[in-house]
Write a protein that holds these residues in place. Structure first.
Motif, PDB file in Angstrom:
ATOM      1  N   ARG A  67     -55.450  80.007 -60.364  1.00  0.00           N
ATOM      2  CA  ARG A  67     -54.369  79.917 -61.366  1.00  0.00           C
ATOM      3  C   ARG A  67     -53.388  78.784 -61.040  1.00  0.00           C
ATOM      4  O   ARG A  67     -52.790  78.213 -61.958  1.00  0.00           O
ATOM      5  CB  ARG A  67     -53.590  81.240 -61.426  1.00  0.00           C
ATOM      6  N   PHE A  68     -53.189  78.494 -59.755  1.00  0.00           N
ATOM      7  CA  PHE A  68     -52.246  77.473 -59.329  1.00  0.00           C
ATOM      8  C   PHE A  68     -53.018  76.275 -58.777  1.00  0.00           C
ATOM      9  O   PHE A  68     -54.079  76.443 -58.151  1.00  0.00           O
ATOM     10  CB  PHE A  68     -51.318  78.004 -58.236  1.00  0.00           C
ATOM     11  N   THR A  69     -52.448  75.090 -58.967  1.00  0.00           N
ATOM     12  CA  THR A  69     -53.045  73.863 -58.444  1.00  0.00           C
ATOM     13  C   THR A  69     -51.956  73.012 -57.809  1.00  0.00           C
ATOM     14  O   THR A  69     -50.941  72.710 -58.459  1.00  0.00           O
ATOM     15  CB  THR A  69     -53.741  73.060 -59.537  1.00  0.00           C
ATOM     16  N   ILE A  70     -52.165  72.630 -56.559  1.00  0.00           N
ATOM     17  CA  ILE A  70     -51.225  71.745 -55.866  1.00  0.00           C
ATOM     18  C   ILE A  70     -51.747  70.309 -55.945  1.00  0.00           C
ATOM     19  O   ILE A  70     -52.963  70.079 -55.884  1.00  0.00           O
ATOM     20  CB  ILE A  70     -51.025  72.179 -54.398  1.00  0.00           C
ATOM     21  N   SER A  71     -50.836  69.367 -56.103  1.00  0.00           N
ATOM     22  CA  SER A  71     -51.217  67.954 -56.122  1.00  0.00           C
ATOM     23  C   SER A  71     -50.038  67.136 -55.633  1.00  0.00           C
ATOM     24  O   SER A  71     -48.914  67.650 -55.535  1.00  0.00           O
ATOM     25  CB  SER A  71     -51.629  67.512 -57.524  1.00  0.00           C
ATOM     26  N   ARG A  72     -50.305  65.886 -55.323  1.00  0.00           N
ATOM     27  CA  ARG A  72     -49.217  65.023 -54.882  1.00  0.00           C
ATOM     28  C   ARG A  72     -49.369  63.652 -55.513  1.00  0.00           C
ATOM     29  O   ARG A  72     -50.475  63.187 -55.761  1.00  0.00           O
ATOM     30  CB  ARG A  72     -49.150  64.905 -53.373  1.00  0.00           C
ATOM     31  N   ASP A  73     -48.228  63.018 -55.765  1.00  0.00           N
ATOM     32  CA  ASP A  73     -48.169  61.636 -56.226  1.00  0.00           C
ATOM     33  C   ASP A  73     -47.364  60.872 -55.186  1.00  0.00           C
ATOM     34  O   ASP A  73     -46.126  60.921 -55.176  1.00  0.00           O
ATOM     35  CB  ASP A  73     -47.515  61.556 -57.603  1.00  0.00           C
ATOM     36  N   ASN A  74     -48.058  60.202 -54.283  1.00  0.00           N
ATOM     37  CA  ASN A  74     -47.371  59.543 -53.180  1.00  0.00           C
ATOM     38  C   ASN A  74     -46.459  58.419 -53.654  1.00  0.00           C
ATOM     39  O   ASN A  74     -45.419  58.165 -53.045  1.00  0.00           O
ATOM     40  CB  ASN A  74     -48.384  59.023 -52.172  1.00  0.00           C
ATOM     41  N   ALA A  75     -46.847  57.759 -54.739  1.00  0.00           N
ATOM     42  CA  ALA A  75     -46.017  56.668 -55.265  1.00  0.00           C
ATOM     43  C   ALA A  75     -44.665  57.189 -55.758  1.00  0.00           C
ATOM     44  O   ALA A  75     -43.664  56.476 -55.713  1.00  0.00           O
ATOM     45  CB  ALA A  75     -46.747  55.956 -56.393  1.00  0.00           C
ATOM     46  N   LYS A  76     -44.644  58.432 -56.210  1.00  0.00           N
ATOM     47  CA  LYS A  76     -43.404  59.048 -56.700  1.00  0.00           C
ATOM     48  C   LYS A  76     -42.761  59.954 -55.656  1.00  0.00           C
ATOM     49  O   LYS A  76     -41.759  60.610 -55.937  1.00  0.00           O
ATOM     50  CB  LYS A  76     -43.679  59.839 -57.976  1.00  0.00           C
ATOM     51  N   ASN A  77     -43.370  60.026 -54.482  1.00  0.00           N
ATOM     52  CA  ASN A  77     -42.849  60.899 -53.414  1.00  0.00           C
ATOM     53  C   ASN A  77     -42.672  62.335 -53.880  1.00  0.00           C
ATOM     54  O   ASN A  77     -41.694  63.016 -53.533  1.00  0.00           O
ATOM     55  CB  ASN A  77     -41.511  60.362 -52.882  1.00  0.00           C
ATOM     56  N   THR A  78     -43.618  62.804 -54.656  1.00  0.00           N
ATOM     57  CA  THR A  78     -43.481  64.109 -55.298  1.00  0.00           C
ATOM     58  C   THR A  78     -44.756  64.929 -55.135  1.00  0.00           C
ATOM     59  O   THR A  78     -45.859  64.407 -55.268  1.00  0.00           O
ATOM     60  CB  THR A  78     -43.143  63.947 -56.791  1.00  0.00           C
ATOM     61  N   VAL A  79     -44.551  66.208 -54.867  1.00  0.00           N
ATOM     62  CA  VAL A  79     -45.644  67.172 -54.824  1.00  0.00           C
ATOM     63  C   VAL A  79     -45.445  68.139 -55.982  1.00  0.00           C
ATOM     64  O   VAL A  79     -44.324  68.563 -56.258  1.00  0.00           O
ATOM     65  CB  VAL A  79     -45.660  67.934 -53.489  1.00  0.00           C
ATOM     66  N   TYR A  80     -46.542  68.504 -56.623  1.00  0.00           N
ATOM     67  CA  TYR A  80     -46.481  69.380 -57.800  1.00  0.00           C
ATOM     68  C   TYR A  80     -47.195  70.691 -57.526  1.00  0.00           C
ATOM     69  O   TYR A  80     -48.131  70.767 -56.721  1.00  0.00           O
ATOM     70  CB  TYR A  80     -47.130  68.705 -59.006  1.00  0.00           C
ATOM     71  N   LEU A  81     -46.748  71.712 -58.211  1.00  0.00           N
ATOM     72  CA  LEU A  81     -47.455  72.991 -58.235  1.00  0.00           C
ATOM     73  C   LEU A  81     -47.609  73.380 -59.695  1.00  0.00           C
ATOM     74  O   LEU A  81     -46.644  73.789 -60.351  1.00  0.00           O
ATOM     75  CB  LEU A  81     -46.701  74.076 -57.466  1.00  0.00           C
ATOM     76  N   GLN A  82     -48.814  73.190 -60.218  1.00  0.00           N
ATOM     77  CA  GLN A  82     -49.110  73.580 -61.594  1.00  0.00           C
ATOM     78  C   GLN A  82     -49.499  75.049 -61.590  1.00  0.00           C
ATOM     79  O   GLN A  82     -50.445  75.443 -60.904  1.00  0.00           O
ATOM     80  CB  GLN A  82     -50.257  72.737 -62.154  1.00  0.00           C
ATOM     81  N   MET A  83     -48.760  75.850 -62.360  1.00  0.00           N
ATOM     82  CA  MET A  83     -48.977  77.286 -62.384  1.00  0.00           C
ATOM     83  C   MET A  83     -49.378  77.705 -63.786  1.00  0.00           C
ATOM     84  O   MET A  83     -48.694  77.369 -64.762  1.00  0.00           O
ATOM     85  CB  MET A  83     -47.695  78.017 -61.964  1.00  0.00           C
ATOM     86  N   SER A  84     -50.473  78.418 -63.895  1.00  0.00           N
ATOM     87  CA  SER A  84     -50.938  78.891 -65.190  1.00  0.00           C
ATOM     88  C   SER A  84     -51.246  80.377 -65.107  1.00  0.00           C
ATOM     89  O   SER A  84     -51.283  80.957 -64.021  1.00  0.00           O
ATOM     90  CB  SER A  84     -52.148  78.090 -65.652  1.00  0.00           C
ATOM     91  N   SER A  85     -51.468  80.971 -66.269  1.00  0.00           N
ATOM     92  CA  SER A  85     -51.735  82.420 -66.356  1.00  0.00           C
ATOM     93  C   SER A  85     -50.707  83.211 -65.556  1.00  0.00           C
ATOM     94  O   SER A  85     -51.042  84.129 -64.799  1.00  0.00           O
ATOM     95  CB  SER A  85     -53.150  82.734 -65.863  1.00  0.00           C
ATOM     96  N   LEU A  86     -49.448  82.845 -65.715  1.00  0.00           N
ATOM     97  CA  LEU A  86     -48.381  83.470 -64.950  1.00  0.00           C
ATOM     98  C   LEU A  86     -48.207  84.937 -65.338  1.00  0.00           C
ATOM     99  O   LEU A  86     -48.351  85.308 -66.515  1.00  0.00           O
ATOM    100  CB  LEU A  86     -47.076  82.709 -65.139  1.00  0.00           C
ATOM    101  N   GLN A  87     -47.894  85.722 -64.340  1.00  0.00           N
ATOM    102  CA  GLN A  87     -47.702  87.160 -64.519  1.00  0.00           C
ATOM    103  C   GLN A  87     -46.335  87.554 -63.967  1.00  0.00           C
ATOM    104  O   GLN A  87     -45.756  86.828 -63.146  1.00  0.00           O
ATOM    105  CB  GLN A  87     -48.812  87.920 -63.810  1.00  0.00           C
ATOM    106  N   PRO A  88     -45.820  88.702 -64.373  1.00  0.00           N
ATOM    107  CA  PRO A  88     -44.502  89.127 -63.874  1.00  0.00           C
ATOM    108  C   PRO A  88     -44.424  89.153 -62.353  1.00  0.00           C
ATOM    109  O   PRO A  88     -43.348  88.887 -61.792  1.00  0.00           O
ATOM    110  CB  PRO A  88     -44.349  90.528 -64.474  1.00  0.00           C
TER     111      PRO A  88
END
Length: 126
Positions: A67-88
């Motif tokens: 459900r979750f995917t981690i990724s990074r954009d080194n050029a932007k100095n940013t790490v992302y956490l894409q979260m889907s099918s979120l539950q309470p």
């Protein structure tokens, strides 16, 4: 000065998606492990996902795998956490944290991480 700043939290309905960002400064992002953790009210902090350095391996807690995917954009100095099918049960304050350098593999134990962001609230509710 090493800093990590989370953003992107908010209120989302069950089944919805959010993308969290962890903007970093003061170090070369590609050289370090980054982890995402969360803490719900009354519960202990839980490791969610991490990514090793230099396009290192990603690792996910069983509770978010698929459900979750981690990724990074080194050029932007940013790490992302894409979260889907979120539950309470995903409702929590989410933190990113800086781990060690030059580790292809990563883990989700608190002691592996030295610097933490201030957190961003994610609330999943109808």
């Amino acid at each position: 000065q090493v800093q990590l700043v989370e953003s992107g939290g908010g209120l989302v309905q069950p089944g919805g998606s959010l993308r969290l960002s962890c903007t970093t400064s003061g170090f070369t992002l590609d050289h370090y492990t980054i982890g995402w953790f969360r803490q719900a009210p009354g519960k202990e902090r839980e490791g969610v996902s991490c990514m090793g350095s230099v396009n290192g391996s990603a690792f996910y807690a069983d509770s978010v795998k698929g459900r979750f995917t981690i990724s990074r954009d080194n050029a932007k100095n940013t790490v992302y956490l894409q979260m889907s099918s979120l539950q309470p049960e995903d409702t929590a304050v989410y933190y990113c944290a800086l781990g060690g350098a030059y580790n292809y593999y990563c883990g989700l134990s608190d002691y592996e991480y030295d610097v933490w962001g201030q957190g961003t609230q994610v609330t999943v509710s109808s």
